[in-house]
Design a protein around this motif. Structure first.
Motif, PDB file in Angstrom:
ATOM      1  N   SER A 161      13.707 -34.003   4.442  1.00  0.00           N
ATOM      2  CA  SER A 161      14.969 -33.536   4.011  1.00  0.00           C
ATOM      3  C   SER A 161      16.085 -33.394   5.691  1.00  0.00           C
ATOM      4  CB  SER A 161      14.476 -31.685   3.919  1.00  0.00           C
ATOM      5  OG  SER A 161      14.254 -30.874   5.385  1.00  0.00           O
ATOM      6  N   LYS A 162      15.950 -33.644   6.531  1.00  0.00           N
ATOM      7  CA  LYS A 162      16.383 -33.964   7.796  1.00  0.00           C
ATOM      8  C   LYS A 162      17.587 -35.685   7.966  1.00  0.00           C
ATOM      9  CE  LYS A 162      14.885 -30.229  10.095  1.00  0.00           C
ATOM     10  NZ  LYS A 162      14.392 -30.366  11.611  1.00  0.00           N
ATOM     11  N   LEU A 163      17.385 -36.635   6.690  1.00  0.00           N
ATOM     12  CA  LEU A 163      17.859 -37.901   6.657  1.00  0.00           C
ATOM     13  C   LEU A 163      19.114 -37.941   6.843  1.00  0.00           C
ATOM     14  CD1 LEU A 163      14.993 -39.340   4.738  1.00  0.00           C
ATOM     15  CD2 LEU A 163      15.496 -40.139   7.337  1.00  0.00           C
ATOM     16  N   ASN A 164      19.740 -39.097   6.923  1.00  0.00           N
ATOM     17  CA  ASN A 164      21.099 -39.002   6.795  1.00  0.00           C
ATOM     18  C   ASN A 164      21.345 -40.844   6.404  1.00  0.00           C
ATOM     19  OD1 ASN A 164      21.659 -36.634   7.754  1.00  0.00           O
ATOM     20  ND2 ASN A 164      22.117 -37.670  10.210  1.00  0.00           N
ATOM     21  N   VAL A 165      21.975 -41.176   5.242  1.00  0.00           N
ATOM     22  CA  VAL A 165      22.477 -42.029   5.309  1.00  0.00           C
ATOM     23  C   VAL A 165      22.888 -43.292   6.040  1.00  0.00           C
ATOM     24  CG1 VAL A 165      23.733 -43.416   3.592  1.00  0.00           C
ATOM     25  CG2 VAL A 165      23.177 -41.394   2.587  1.00  0.00           C
ATOM     26  N   GLY A 166      22.551 -44.581   6.217  1.00  0.00           N
ATOM     27  CA  GLY A 166      22.467 -45.062   7.644  1.00  0.00           C
ATOM     28  C   GLY A 166      21.404 -45.519   8.588  1.00  0.00           C
ATOM     29  N   ASP A 167      20.415 -43.688   8.068  1.00  0.00           N
ATOM     30  CA  ASP A 167      19.406 -44.346   9.541  1.00  0.00           C
ATOM     31  C   ASP A 167      17.930 -45.162   9.408  1.00  0.00           C
ATOM     32  OD1 ASP A 167      19.942 -41.498  10.097  1.00  0.00           O
ATOM     33  OD2 ASP A 167      18.145 -40.353   9.180  1.00  0.00           O
TER      34      ASP A 167
END
Length: 483
Positions: free
Chosen positions: A239-245
């Motif tokens: 749930s803590k992922l960001n686009v671009g990770d």
């Protein structure tokens, strides 16, 4: 061969004491290869399984031929399962029976430099697993991630009287619990008792039994016989992922075990709908899943026969989208972050083409999908505890609001509600358009279904909907999906 130069994958940089030689193959260790069959032709775009599938009949427990990953004096090298790439040329998302994907362009960050000091040997090996390091002074982040993750990923071979295939899996516990895809261990619903053989990254081979399957989210847990001392994966909070990770995929595409690829998180809050022969096509499952419960997508192992052995239903699942390379034979493999922690289980890819498919043409085009680790954790915990997992039910028939005449907002259009069901009790009515569920945007019926199914039966959630042009909210306590 001593592995004293390998740091503990659960710590940064600290070397571990020398270990005794590994046991002979078959003595104690998991091997994972999920089923993937070469596929029957498809008429249009859709989701396709992309596990590496061997055609023909195989006797349970049959041996496999192949060259070892690297010669090692102290352990038997695993034998690779014979596999043919299933036919699958289609513009669609392919459900992968053993997926491997990864991220490109990882720089020489701390994890790589910590893992491999300047005075380390030119390769780091454990059994038949080798992470090649020709220039220890310039190792990059991906090298360190690979060294940490590989011991937690296995190759799975599934065989039945109708055929067989290979896939991937991820170690959950030191005593041999493994997570993979349902379509890997059931050959897309064709077999309920396929013989399973699992090979660890260091070449140990084990028999395995199914603990439980969850066709609704295409997850399964198997247990290795006589395993101990395995390296469990560490879970990250998806749930803590960001686009671009950063993303790194590890698995056995086309039967090529210990393959590492890299990429990024291309999109979040994505949902896909897949036709599956492993899931019953019941009235309960049609609820929340479109007015007819049908999907324009499907997946196929390419066995040259009808998919599976039962009725064909559809599943809607929430996924992480990544451009890490995912290919046939990689379903059930790991998608990890830039520290080597699990963020998802690879499950499907999009493929370009049309008409009949061949596995040689059903490869990565940079659009892959992985089941988020938070969902994987909930489902696998329930399977290990109870043998099965529960899923939420909204109790409504839904369609795509954008397809409705005079529609002014995208979302999931409710066409009917079940009397006494969760939607009815929350005050929802036919004509309402759900635009958000549990904090996640809802663009269509697939989004809503996937998010509802991601939660356990009895879970509470909030939703936002539009009625007569006005935005409103409601709290809902989900019912239980039954087969």
């Amino acid at each position: 061969m001593s592995d004293s130069n390998i740091p503990d994958p659960n710590t940064s940089g600290a070397p571990v004491p020398p270990r005794p030689p590994l046991p002979d193959s078959g003595a104690a260790g998991p091997s994972a290869a999920g089923p993937q069959a070469s596929g029957a032709p498809h008429a249009g775009g859709g989701f396709f399984s992309h596990g590496s599938q061997a055609s023909g009949q195989h006797a349970p427990g049959a041996s496999f031929s192949g060259q070892p990953t690297a010669p090692q004096p102290d352990a038997h090298a695993p034998r690779a399962a014979e596999a043919k790439v299933g036919s699958g040329k289609i513009v669609a998302v392919l459900v992968a029976a053993a997926i491997v994907g990864a991220v490109s362009g990882l720089g020489g960050a701390a994890i790589g430099n910590d893992m491999f000091a300047a005075n380390s040997s030119t390769s780091v090996s454990r059994g038949s697993t080798t992470v090649t390091v020709n220039d220890p002074d310039n190792v990059n982040q991906t090298t360190g991630i690979a060294a940490k993750t590989l011991p937690s990923v296995v190759t799975i071979s599934a065989t039945s009287s109708d055929g067989g295939g290979t896939g991937s899996g991820v170690i959950l516990s030191s005593d041999g619990y493994i997570v993979t895809n349902t379509h890997v261990v059931t050959l897309d619903g064709a077999s309920s008792d396929a013989a399973l053989r699992v090979t660890t990254s260091d070449g140990r081979v084990y028999d395995a039994k199914i603990v439980g399957t969850d066709p609704i989210y295409d997850l399964a847990v198997i247990k290795l016989t006589g395993a101990s001392g395995l390296t469990p994966i560490t879970f990250a909070d998806s749930s803590k992922l960001n686009v671009g990770d950063t993303t790194v995929a590890v698995g056995a595409p086309l039967g090529l075990s210990n393959t590492v690829t890299t990429g990024i998180v291309s999109a979040l809050n994505r949902s896909i709908q897949i036709a599956s022969s492993a899931v019953p096509d019941s009235g309960e499952q049609q609820q929340d899943q479109g007015q007819n419960g049908e999907s324009p997508f499907q997946f196929d192992f390419g066995q040259g026969q009808e998919r599976g052995s039962g009725s064909s239903g559809t599943i809607s699942i929430a996924v992480i989208q990544t451009d890490a390379a995912i290919n046939p034979g990689n379903s059930g493999g790991a998608l990890v972050d830039d520290t080597g922690d699990l963020i998802g289980i690879n499950v499907a890819i999009a493929t370009a083409g049309g008409g009949s498919s061949s596995s040689s043409e059903a490869g990565s085009i940079g659009v892959g999908f992985s089941i988020p680790s938070n969902i994987v954790k909930r489902v696998t915990d329930e399977i290990i505890a109870d043998g099965s997992a529960s899923h939420g039910l909204l109790g409504a028939m839904v369609g795509n609001a954008a397809d409705a005449e005079n529609s002014t907002v995208a979302g999931a259009l409710i066409s009917d509600v079940t009397s006494g069901g969760a939607a009815a009790q929350a005050g929802l009515k036919a004509g309402d358009v759900v635009t958000e569920f549990d904090g996640v945007p809802v663009r269509d019926a697939t989004d809503l279904t996937a998010q509802v199914r991601a939660l356990a039966a009895g879970a509470k959630a909030s939703l936002v909907y539009v009625r007569d042009g006005k935005t409103q909210s409601a709290d809902v306590t989900l019912g239980e999906l039954t087969e």
